[in-house]
Design a protein around this motif. Structure first.
Motif, PDB file in Angstrom:
ATOM      1  N   HIS A   1       0.819  -1.213   0.000  1.00  0.00           N
ATOM      2  CA  HIS A   1       0.000   0.000   0.000  1.00  0.00           C
ATOM      3  C   HIS A   1       0.858   1.269   0.000  1.00  0.00           C
ATOM      4  O   HIS A   1       0.547   2.233  -0.694  1.00  0.00           O
ATOM      5  CB  HIS A   1      -0.957   0.005   1.191  1.00  0.00           C
ATOM      6  N   LEU A   2       1.929   1.266   0.802  1.00  0.00           N
ATOM      7  CA  LEU A   2       2.822   2.427   0.815  1.00  0.00           C
ATOM      8  C   LEU A   2       3.442   2.613  -0.561  1.00  0.00           C
ATOM      9  O   LEU A   2       3.494   3.737  -1.087  1.00  0.00           O
ATOM     10  CB  LEU A   2       3.906   2.243   1.874  1.00  0.00           C
ATOM     11  N   ALA A   3       3.907   1.526  -1.166  1.00  0.00           N
ATOM     12  CA  ALA A   3       4.500   1.606  -2.493  1.00  0.00           C
ATOM     13  C   ALA A   3       3.496   2.108  -3.516  1.00  0.00           C
ATOM     14  O   ALA A   3       3.825   2.936  -4.375  1.00  0.00           O
ATOM     15  CB  ALA A   3       5.034   0.232  -2.911  1.00  0.00           C
ATOM     16  N   ALA A   4       2.256   1.625  -3.424  1.00  0.00           N
ATOM     17  CA  ALA A   4       1.224   2.055  -4.368  1.00  0.00           C
ATOM     18  C   ALA A   4       0.960   3.553  -4.244  1.00  0.00           C
ATOM     19  O   ALA A   4       0.717   4.238  -5.254  1.00  0.00           O
ATOM     20  CB  ALA A   4      -0.055   1.264  -4.138  1.00  0.00           C
ATOM     21  N   ARG A   5       0.995   4.076  -3.023  1.00  0.00           N
ATOM     22  CA  ARG A   5       0.800   5.516  -2.828  1.00  0.00           C
ATOM     23  C   ARG A   5       1.944   6.306  -3.470  1.00  0.00           C
ATOM     24  O   ARG A   5       1.732   7.373  -4.058  1.00  0.00           O
ATOM     25  CB  ARG A   5       0.699   5.850  -1.338  1.00  0.00           C
ATOM     26  N   LEU A   6       3.174   5.787  -3.353  1.00  0.00           N
ATOM     27  CA  LEU A   6       4.317   6.462  -3.961  1.00  0.00           C
ATOM     28  C   LEU A   6       4.210   6.446  -5.484  1.00  0.00           C
ATOM     29  O   LEU A   6       4.542   7.428  -6.157  1.00  0.00           O
ATOM     30  CB  LEU A   6       5.624   5.794  -3.516  1.00  0.00           C
ATOM     31  N   VAL A   7       3.759   5.315  -6.031  1.00  0.00           N
ATOM     32  CA  VAL A   7       3.584   5.200  -7.480  1.00  0.00           C
ATOM     33  C   VAL A   7       2.544   6.208  -7.962  1.00  0.00           C
ATOM     34  O   VAL A   7       2.750   6.918  -8.949  1.00  0.00           O
ATOM     35  CB  VAL A   7       3.167   3.765  -7.860  1.00  0.00           C
ATOM     36  N   ALA A   8       1.412   6.286  -7.253  1.00  0.00           N
ATOM     37  CA  ALA A   8       0.353   7.223  -7.640  1.00  0.00           C
ATOM     38  C   ALA A   8       0.822   8.666  -7.529  1.00  0.00           C
ATOM     39  O   ALA A   8       0.541   9.492  -8.408  1.00  0.00           O
ATOM     40  CB  ALA A   8      -0.877   6.993  -6.765  1.00  0.00           C
ATOM     41  N   ALA A   9       1.549   8.984  -6.448  1.00  0.00           N
ATOM     42  CA  ALA A   9       2.036  10.349  -6.264  1.00  0.00           C
ATOM     43  C   ALA A   9       3.006  10.748  -7.372  1.00  0.00           C
ATOM     44  O   ALA A   9       3.054  11.908  -7.785  1.00  0.00           O
ATOM     45  CB  ALA A   9       2.708  10.489  -4.900  1.00  0.00           C
ATOM     46  N   ALA A  10       3.774   9.774  -7.865  1.00  0.00           N
ATOM     47  CA  ALA A  10       4.726  10.048  -8.943  1.00  0.00           C
ATOM     48  C   ALA A  10       4.041  10.193 -10.291  1.00  0.00           C
ATOM     49  O   ALA A  10       4.689  10.566 -11.281  1.00  0.00           O
ATOM     50  CB  ALA A  10       5.776   8.940  -9.006  1.00  0.00           C
ATOM     51  N   GLY A  11       2.729   9.892 -10.351  1.00  0.00           N
ATOM     52  CA  GLY A  11       1.995  10.030 -11.597  1.00  0.00           C
ATOM     53  C   GLY A  11       2.156   8.856 -12.538  1.00  0.00           C
ATOM     54  O   GLY A  11       1.912   8.988 -13.746  1.00  0.00           O
ATOM     55  N   HIS A  12       2.533   7.689 -12.003  1.00  0.00           N
ATOM     56  CA  HIS A  12       2.711   6.499 -12.832  1.00  0.00           C
ATOM     57  C   HIS A  12       1.533   5.550 -12.654  1.00  0.00           C
ATOM     58  O   HIS A  12       0.940   5.470 -11.577  1.00  0.00           O
ATOM     59  CB  HIS A  12       4.018   5.799 -12.475  1.00  0.00           C
ATOM     60  N   ALA A  13       1.213   4.819 -13.695  1.00  0.00           N
ATOM     61  CA  ALA A  13       0.087   3.888 -13.658  1.00  0.00           C
ATOM     62  C   ALA A  13       0.406   2.697 -12.756  1.00  0.00           C
ATOM     63  O   ALA A  13       1.567   2.262 -12.694  1.00  0.00           O
ATOM     64  CB  ALA A  13      -0.228   3.401 -15.068  1.00  0.00           C
ATOM     65  N   PRO A  14      -0.593   2.148 -12.070  1.00  0.00           N
ATOM     66  CA  PRO A  14      -0.347   0.990 -11.196  1.00  0.00           C
ATOM     67  C   PRO A  14       0.304  -0.175 -11.928  1.00  0.00           C
ATOM     68  O   PRO A  14       1.170  -0.861 -11.373  1.00  0.00           O
ATOM     69  CB  PRO A  14      -1.748   0.624 -10.696  1.00  0.00           C
ATOM     70  N   GLU A  15      -0.099  -0.394 -13.188  1.00  0.00           N
ATOM     71  CA  GLU A  15       0.433  -1.537 -13.931  1.00  0.00           C
ATOM     72  C   GLU A  15       1.869  -1.316 -14.404  1.00  0.00           C
ATOM     73  O   GLU A  15       2.492  -2.236 -14.957  1.00  0.00           O
ATOM     74  CB  GLU A  15      -0.462  -1.859 -15.128  1.00  0.00           C
ATOM     75  N   SER A  16       2.417  -0.120 -14.198  1.00  0.00           N
ATOM     76  CA  SER A  16       3.793   0.148 -14.616  1.00  0.00           C
ATOM     77  C   SER A  16       4.813  -0.353 -13.608  1.00  0.00           C
ATOM     78  O   SER A  16       6.015  -0.276 -13.853  1.00  0.00           O
ATOM     79  CB  SER A  16       3.998   1.647 -14.840  1.00  0.00           C
ATOM     80  N   VAL A  17       4.335  -0.861 -12.462  1.00  0.00           N
ATOM     81  CA  VAL A  17       5.234  -1.333 -11.402  1.00  0.00           C
ATOM     82  C   VAL A  17       4.874  -2.765 -11.033  1.00  0.00           C
ATOM     83  O   VAL A  17       3.702  -3.099 -10.831  1.00  0.00           O
ATOM     84  CB  VAL A  17       5.143  -0.426 -10.156  1.00  0.00           C
ATOM     85  N   GLU A  18       5.887  -3.597 -10.943  1.00  0.00           N
ATOM     86  CA  GLU A  18       5.737  -4.977 -10.469  1.00  0.00           C
ATOM     87  C   GLU A  18       6.370  -5.064  -9.080  1.00  0.00           C
ATOM     88  O   GLU A  18       7.538  -4.692  -8.905  1.00  0.00           O
ATOM     89  CB  GLU A  18       6.434  -5.954 -11.415  1.00  0.00           C
TER      90      GLU A  18
END
Length: 225
Positions: free
Chosen positions: A36-53
């Motif tokens: 969840h913390l990682a997902a928040r960082l991904v969203a804050a950076a403006g990247h799509a959820p599927e762009s991170v594994e």
């Protein structure tokens, strides 16, 4: 069946190249516990959820996936000071908390002081985890000088939860774990410990691919807003 034409072959080659390029744009991010913390960082950076594994790592061998080439980056709390790792600027913060079983005297509190936490036994530094970082996660003493007894072995989250639910043991940790612990394990905020800086680490001698560097840069910029 007719033989493939030059146009068909060219189209297939383009599709394959596009699929390969898409796959290489995925950021493989090492995480422990909650995503969840990682997902928040991904969203804050403006990247799509599927762009991170997300690549899980164990606290006993935190750097294994990164060093094995299974992850491009990993999330770190505090600087591990490992010679082969480079660390980004902080990209976020994670509030401090204590994990206890639902039967524990501290379980029903809205927040607690670390001085109260010192009444109970905590966990020793596990495996290859950097000892100086563990001293920040689970301080040997409280700000008033009370010792925090680190007496239990730390192995996996499952084993830790089993001990917490059967004893009065505590684990000083982070609020982000609230998203992954079982319902009978309570995550109680600790109001007098500062939040932990969160950063990304990667292998110093391996230049991250462009899409990974861009992700780190975007996350660092987002943290400054």
């Amino acid at each position: 069946m007719p033989a493939p034409t030059a146009t068909t072959t060219s189209t297939l080659t383009t599709v394959t190249a596009t699929a390969t390029a898409t796959a290489t744009r995925t950021v493989r991010l090492g995480v422990h516990g909650s995503t969840h913390l990682a997902a928040r960082l991904v969203a804050a950076a403006g990247h799509a959820p599927e762009s991170v594994e997300y690549v899980p790592y164990e606290v006993t061998e935190p750097f294994a996936p990164l060093r094995a080439g299974e992850a491009d980056l990993m999330i770190v709390k505090y600087d591990p000071l490992e010679q082969d790792l480079a660390v980004s600027r902080p990209v976020g913060f994670d509030g401090r908390a204590v994990l206890v079983g639902s039967h524990h005297p501290l379980a029903g509190r809205a927040s607690v002081s670390v001085e109260e936490v010192a009444e109970y036994g905590g966990f020793r530094c596990p495996g290859d985890f950097p000892a100086h970082v563990w001293d920040l996660v689970v301080p040997p003493r409280t700000p008033l000088g009370r010792p925090i007894r680190r007496i239990h072995a730390m192995t996996t989250l499952t084993a830790m939860a089993r001990l917490l639910r059967s004893t009065y043991a505590i684990h000083l940790s982070f609020r982000s774990l609230d998203a992954v612990v079982p319902p009978d394990i309570k995550v109680v905020p600790v109001h007098d410990l500062p939040p932990s800086p969160v950063a990304f680490a990667w292998l110093r001698e391996t230049e991250p691919p462009q899409h990974v560097r861009r992700f780190v840069e975007d996350a660092q910029r987002a943290a400054l807003r």
